[in-house]
Design a protein around this motif. Structure first.
Motif, PDB file in Angstrom:
ATOM      1  N   GLY A  63      50.397 -52.150  47.429  1.00 51.51           N
ATOM      2  CA  GLY A  63      49.699 -53.169  48.226  1.00 51.51           C
ATOM      3  C   GLY A  63      48.771 -52.554  49.276  1.00 51.51           C
ATOM      4  N   PRO A  64      49.322 -51.776  50.223  1.00 51.28           N
ATOM      5  CA  PRO A  64      48.461 -51.245  51.278  1.00 51.28           C
ATOM      6  C   PRO A  64      47.411 -50.245  50.775  1.00 51.28           C
ATOM      7  CG  PRO A  64      50.761 -50.536  51.564  1.00 51.28           C
ATOM      8  CD  PRO A  64      50.750 -51.558  50.486  1.00 51.28           C
ATOM      9  N   TRP A  65      47.810 -49.375  49.845  1.00 52.89           N
ATOM     10  CA  TRP A  65      46.858 -48.352  49.416  1.00 52.89           C
ATOM     11  C   TRP A  65      45.773 -48.907  48.498  1.00 52.89           C
ATOM     12  CZ3 TRP A  65      50.933 -43.858  48.808  1.00 52.89           C
ATOM     13  CH2 TRP A  65      51.227 -43.371  50.095  1.00 52.89           C
ATOM     14  N   SER A  66      46.037 -50.042  47.832  1.00 52.36           N
ATOM     15  CA  SER A  66      44.959 -50.689  47.069  1.00 52.36           C
ATOM     16  C   SER A  66      43.768 -50.935  47.971  1.00 52.36           C
ATOM     17  CB  SER A  66      45.400 -52.064  46.540  1.00 52.36           C
ATOM     18  OG  SER A  66      46.239 -51.933  45.455  1.00 52.36           O
ATOM     19  N   GLU A  67      44.079 -51.308  49.223  1.00 57.10           N
ATOM     20  CA  GLU A  67      43.028 -51.703  50.154  1.00 57.10           C
ATOM     21  C   GLU A  67      42.664 -50.577  51.126  1.00 57.10           C
ATOM     22  OE1 GLU A  67      41.511 -54.790  49.605  1.00 57.10           O
ATOM     23  OE2 GLU A  67      42.763 -54.385  47.866  1.00 57.10           O
ATOM     24  N   GLY A  68      43.240 -49.407  50.944  1.00 60.61           N
ATOM     25  CA  GLY A  68      42.903 -48.276  51.818  1.00 60.61           C
ATOM     26  C   GLY A  68      43.497 -48.370  53.211  1.00 60.61           C
ATOM     27  N   ALA A  69      44.538 -49.210  53.378  1.00 60.24           N
ATOM     28  CA  ALA A  69      45.174 -49.337  54.689  1.00 60.24           C
ATOM     29  C   ALA A  69      46.178 -48.208  54.897  1.00 60.24           C
ATOM     30  CB  ALA A  69      45.876 -50.692  54.795  1.00 60.24           C
ATOM     31  N   CYS A  70      46.583 -48.030  56.163  1.00 56.42           N
ATOM     32  CA  CYS A  70      47.582 -47.012  56.469  1.00 56.42           C
ATOM     33  C   CYS A  70      48.977 -47.603  56.266  1.00 56.42           C
ATOM     34  CB  CYS A  70      47.411 -46.548  57.915  1.00 56.42           C
ATOM     35  SG  CYS A  70      48.664 -45.352  58.394  1.00 56.42           S
ATOM     36  N   ASN A  71      49.804 -46.835  55.574  1.00 59.14           N
ATOM     37  CA  ASN A  71      51.161 -47.246  55.252  1.00 59.14           C
ATOM     38  C   ASN A  71      52.096 -46.668  56.317  1.00 59.14           C
ATOM     39  OD1 ASN A  71      53.476 -47.903  53.795  1.00 59.14           O
ATOM     40  ND2 ASN A  71      53.224 -46.233  52.313  1.00 59.14           N
ATOM     41  N   VAL A  72      52.640 -47.522  57.175  1.00 61.72           N
ATOM     42  CA  VAL A  72      53.492 -47.040  58.265  1.00 61.72           C
ATOM     43  C   VAL A  72      54.951 -47.061  57.806  1.00 61.72           C
ATOM     44  CG1 VAL A  72      54.209 -47.403  60.664  1.00 61.72           C
ATOM     45  CG2 VAL A  72      51.867 -47.951  59.965  1.00 61.72           C
ATOM     46  N   VAL A  73      55.589 -45.900  57.880  1.00 65.30           N
ATOM     47  CA  VAL A  73      56.971 -45.777  57.390  1.00 65.30           C
ATOM     48  C   VAL A  73      57.870 -45.323  58.530  1.00 65.30           C
ATOM     49  CG1 VAL A  73      58.474 -44.480  55.829  1.00 65.30           C
ATOM     50  CG2 VAL A  73      56.216 -45.213  55.042  1.00 65.30           C
ATOM     51  N   TYR A  74      58.972 -46.036  58.704  1.00 62.42           N
ATOM     52  CA  TYR A  74      59.975 -45.625  59.692  1.00 62.42           C
ATOM     53  C   TYR A  74      61.249 -45.292  58.924  1.00 62.42           C
ATOM     54  CZ  TYR A  74      63.284 -45.871  63.576  1.00 62.42           C
ATOM     55  OH  TYR A  74      64.266 -45.586  64.489  1.00 62.42           O
ATOM     56  N   ASP A  75      61.637 -44.034  59.007  1.00 59.27           N
ATOM     57  CA  ASP A  75      62.782 -43.545  58.238  1.00 59.27           C
ATOM     58  C   ASP A  75      64.048 -43.659  59.079  1.00 59.27           C
ATOM     59  OD1 ASP A  75      64.604 -42.184  56.711  1.00 59.27           O
ATOM     60  OD2 ASP A  75      63.589 -40.244  56.805  1.00 59.27           O
ATOM     61  N   PHE A  76      64.865 -44.685  58.787  1.00 59.95           N
ATOM     62  CA  PHE A  76      66.159 -44.775  59.463  1.00 59.95           C
ATOM     63  C   PHE A  76      67.230 -44.789  58.385  1.00 59.95           C
ATOM     64  CE2 PHE A  76      67.227 -49.228  58.585  1.00 59.95           C
ATOM     65  CZ  PHE A  76      65.987 -49.762  58.259  1.00 59.95           C
ATOM     66  N   ARG A  77      68.397 -44.265  58.730  1.00 57.13           N
ATOM     67  CA  ARG A  77      69.413 -44.049  57.695  1.00 57.13           C
ATOM     68  C   ARG A  77      70.569 -45.023  57.758  1.00 57.13           C
ATOM     69  NH1 ARG A  77      68.096 -38.803  55.527  1.00 57.13           N
ATOM     70  NH2 ARG A  77      65.849 -38.837  55.785  1.00 57.13           N
ATOM     71  N   GLY A  78      70.914 -45.496  58.944  1.00 59.88           N
ATOM     72  CA  GLY A  78      72.092 -46.367  59.047  1.00 59.88           C
ATOM     73  C   GLY A  78      71.721 -47.816  58.827  1.00 59.88           C
ATOM     74  N   ARG A  79      72.417 -48.677  59.505  1.00 58.89           N
ATOM     75  CA  ARG A  79      72.132 -50.109  59.415  1.00 58.89           C
ATOM     76  C   ARG A  79      70.823 -50.428  60.111  1.00 58.89           C
ATOM     77  NH1 ARG A  79      76.798 -53.510  58.281  1.00 58.89           N
ATOM     78  NH2 ARG A  79      75.807 -55.329  59.197  1.00 58.89           N
ATOM     79  N   PHE A  80      70.216 -51.505  59.701  1.00 63.82           N
ATOM     80  CA  PHE A  80      68.985 -51.980  60.321  1.00 63.82           C
ATOM     81  C   PHE A  80      69.261 -52.377  61.768  1.00 63.82           C
ATOM     82  CE2 PHE A  80      66.558 -55.980  61.177  1.00 63.82           C
ATOM     83  CZ  PHE A  80      65.330 -55.378  61.394  1.00 63.82           C
ATOM     84  N   ASP A  81      68.526 -51.767  62.693  1.00 63.83           N
ATOM     85  CA  ASP A  81      68.704 -52.061  64.105  1.00 63.83           C
ATOM     86  C   ASP A  81      67.465 -52.833  64.582  1.00 63.83           C
ATOM     87  OD1 ASP A  81      68.630 -52.058  66.842  1.00 63.83           O
ATOM     88  OD2 ASP A  81      69.139 -49.931  67.082  1.00 63.83           O
ATOM     89  N   PRO A  82      67.609 -54.158  64.774  1.00 63.38           N
ATOM     90  CA  PRO A  82      66.418 -54.961  65.088  1.00 63.38           C
ATOM     91  C   PRO A  82      65.727 -54.548  66.380  1.00 63.38           C
ATOM     92  CG  PRO A  82      68.432 -56.305  65.196  1.00 63.38           C
ATOM     93  CD  PRO A  82      68.825 -54.982  64.657  1.00 63.38           C
TER      94      PRO A  82
END
Ligand code: ATP
Ligand code: MG
Length: 544
Positions: free
Chosen positions: A251-270
């Motif tokens: 999706g993002p790279w089709s349009e040349g946007a920057c793909n922001v990735v946050y690497d967390f390992r445990g449970r989702f912390d809102p």
């Protein structure tokens, strides 16, 4: 890359009228899309990665190209050939993206798995799909201890040091001139195999072609996410789900946007996650409903979310209550997108549509989406039916090739001129689609049909309810009676009086026949590893 279509911000009706699928003979996402961005905007950020410890890395489109060229040469150097299948199990580390793009370039069919899989799940996947290779991260090595004997896997790759038969992969840049030539892939060549979420049963193997996901997701990126090159997009998903392909890859790279990735390992912390949105100046954000329900319980005024211009949701229906709370705090409507592992986004609340609370939106450009009956005929507006995609006379590009080794699933999803999704909906007179439920989840009670989601959404409006799951329990008198499993918000205690209060509340909030005759308070709801409520599991615990 096909450039056939008007921009997202164009009026929805115009986009739908003018969109035509390009059907090139050859297509490859790495060479046709990534390399094009690398040529046009080599220094533009492509992958912005950070993790819980505060490490942060940014890769440009030129770097992405060079690292994926290296990955393709590395993989083919190990003897992997076009059409071979590689199972890839990694947390959100940059290497996942380099290796996946390397596979795509070389025509190696990648099969993502979530790092939450156990050894037993992994064995099932490797065997079911006749994998040739395993690509993993050093943090996941232990998961393979009991599965090294799976027949047919010849190549074992890890990002860390490990004894034979493991080979170490380290990401390096490789200039174009140093790469062996990778002949172009045909549009219909296999691209990847996904295992579905397994919400209703064992996961099915979904095969996509270079075109169906590589090219098809321009619908997701351009029309639904409305991405532009300057956008910083974040989709919350781990690497094992189709959601990652939708929002963290194609999706993002089709349009040349920057793909922001946050690497967390445990449970989702809102709370931590809201800070990431603020820190990374994310402009467009997609999360599944399970995460949205947790996000809106936080203090949304404590973070600066002013960089956001779109917020979207997919994977399950999203409760109107959640949309309202988010809108009050941020001014943004959470637009829904509907689709499956089998498809790109096929129905969406596109940006130019007038939003309607609780509706999934309208069919995507490039798709004819019908609500059909058992005979494969479209039902009248206002009537409930099966959500289906017209595949004749022309199959839309953004639809999968078929289930692998599963004739029963292939037959069940085909009806006349349609691909049948297995979900039920109603279309209103203005063409908006309203999700009712998965076919198996719809409750038949006293002659009425009730989608569990409606009841769950009504319950959620009560301050004591954090989350709930609603099912039909077999009942001699009324067919099925409605039962709700309720998880309470902190500060509330289960009691018969509260159960009664919730029942009365639902009777007032929605049509009284939908109220749950039984309420059970629970401390946890059964969910798939991707966070979807498994109503099938709750049904299995019920007897007459
Ligand atoms: P399995 O097919 O193995 O039971 P699954 O269907 O949950 O698992 P996915 O392909 O991840 O696997 O999910 C697609 C399904 O998710 C859809 O068929 C639909 O039921 C649900 N879904 C996705 N988006 C939405 C949405 N916006 N509103 C309602 N439901 C949605
Ligand atoms: Mg499914």
């Amino acid at each position: 890359m096909p450039e056939s279509s008007p921009r997202a911000s164009a009026d929805y009706e115009t986009a739908r009228r003018d969109f035509r699928w390009e059907r090139p003979g050859h297509f490859n996402f790495a060479t046709d899309v990534i390399d094009r961005h690398a040529a046009e905007r080599p220094q533009a950020p492509a992958l912005q990665w950070s993790d819980e410890s505060g490490r942060s890395l940014c890769f440009t489109f030129q770097e992405l190209k060079e690292r994926s060229l290296h990955a393709a040469r590395f993989l083919t150097g190990l003897g992997l050939k076009r059409g071979d299948r590689a199972f890839i199990l990694m947390p959100r580390v940059p290497e996942w993206w380099f290796l996946v793009l390397g596979c795509i370039r070389a025509g190696i069919v990648f099969m993502p798995g979530t790092p939450m899989l156990t050894a037993k799940d992994i064995r099932y996947r490797l065997e079911a799909a006749s994998a040739k290779a395993v690509l993993t991260d050093s943090s996941c090595l232990d998961r393979f201890e009991g599965v090294m004997d799976v027949a047919g896997v010849t190549t074992w790759v890890s990002t860390g040091d490990a004894p034979a038969p493991w080979t170490r992969y380290t990401s390096e840049a490789l200039a174009e001139g140093q790469a062996v030539a990778f002949p172009p892939t045909r549009a219909e060549d296999p691209l990847l195999i996904y295992f579905t979420s397994g919400t209703t049963g064992m996961p099915k193997m979904v095969q996509h072609t270079q075109a169906s996901y590589g090219q098809g997701h321009l619908i997701t990126g351009r029309y639904w996410l409305d991405l532009r090159p300057e956008d910083r997009h974040l989709t919350l998903s781990d690497t094992g789900w189709a959601k990652c392909a939708w929002g963290k890859l194609f999706g993002p790279w089709s349009e040349g946007a920057c793909n922001v990735v946050y690497d967390f390992r445990g449970r989702f912390d809102p709370v931590a996650f809201l800070k990431v949105l603020e820190r990374e100046r994310v402009t467009t954000f997609c999360a599944p409903p399970t995460a949205w329900r947790a996000l809106v319980l936080q203090d949304l005024k404590a973070v600066d979310l002013s960089s956001l211009r779109h917020t979207v949701s997919a994977g399950e229906p999203l409760n109107p209550e959640v949309i309202e709370t988010w809108k009050e705090a941020t001014g943004l409507f959470i637009r829904e997108g509907y689709g499956q592992t089998e498809t790109v986004v096929i129905v969406g609340m596109f940006p130019s549509l007038e939003p309607r609370m609780g509706s999934m939106g309208k069919p995507s450009p490039g798709f004819t989406v019908g609500v059909i009956n058992e005979q494969g005929e479209e039902v009248a507006d206002g009537q409930e039916g099966d959500i289906a995609v017209r595949v004749k006379p022309e199959r839309p590009v953004g639809l999968f090739h078929g289930y692998l080794n599963d004739d029963a699933a292939n037959a069940a999803s085909s009806r006349g001129d349609w691909y049948v999704t297995g979900d039920r909906a109603v279309r209103d007179a203005d063409g908006y689609l309203w999700f009712v439920g998965r076919s198996d989840d719809v409750i038949k009670t006293s002659g009425y049909r009730v989608g569990p989601f409606e009841v769950e959404s009504a319950l959620l409006e009560h301050p004591a309810v954090a989350e709930s799951a609603v099912i039909g329990v077999p009942d001699d008198k009324i067919g099925q009676r409605i039962k709700a499993y309720v998880l309470l918000t902190p500060g509330h205690t289960a009691s018969p009086a509260l159960a009664q209060e919730l029942q009365d509340f639902v009777k007032k909030t929605t049509a009284p026949y939908k109220y749950p005759r039984e309420i059970e308070f629970v401390s946890e709801l059964p969910k798939t590893v991707s966070g979807k409520i498994r109503r099938a599991e709750l049904r299995a615990t019920q007897k007459k």
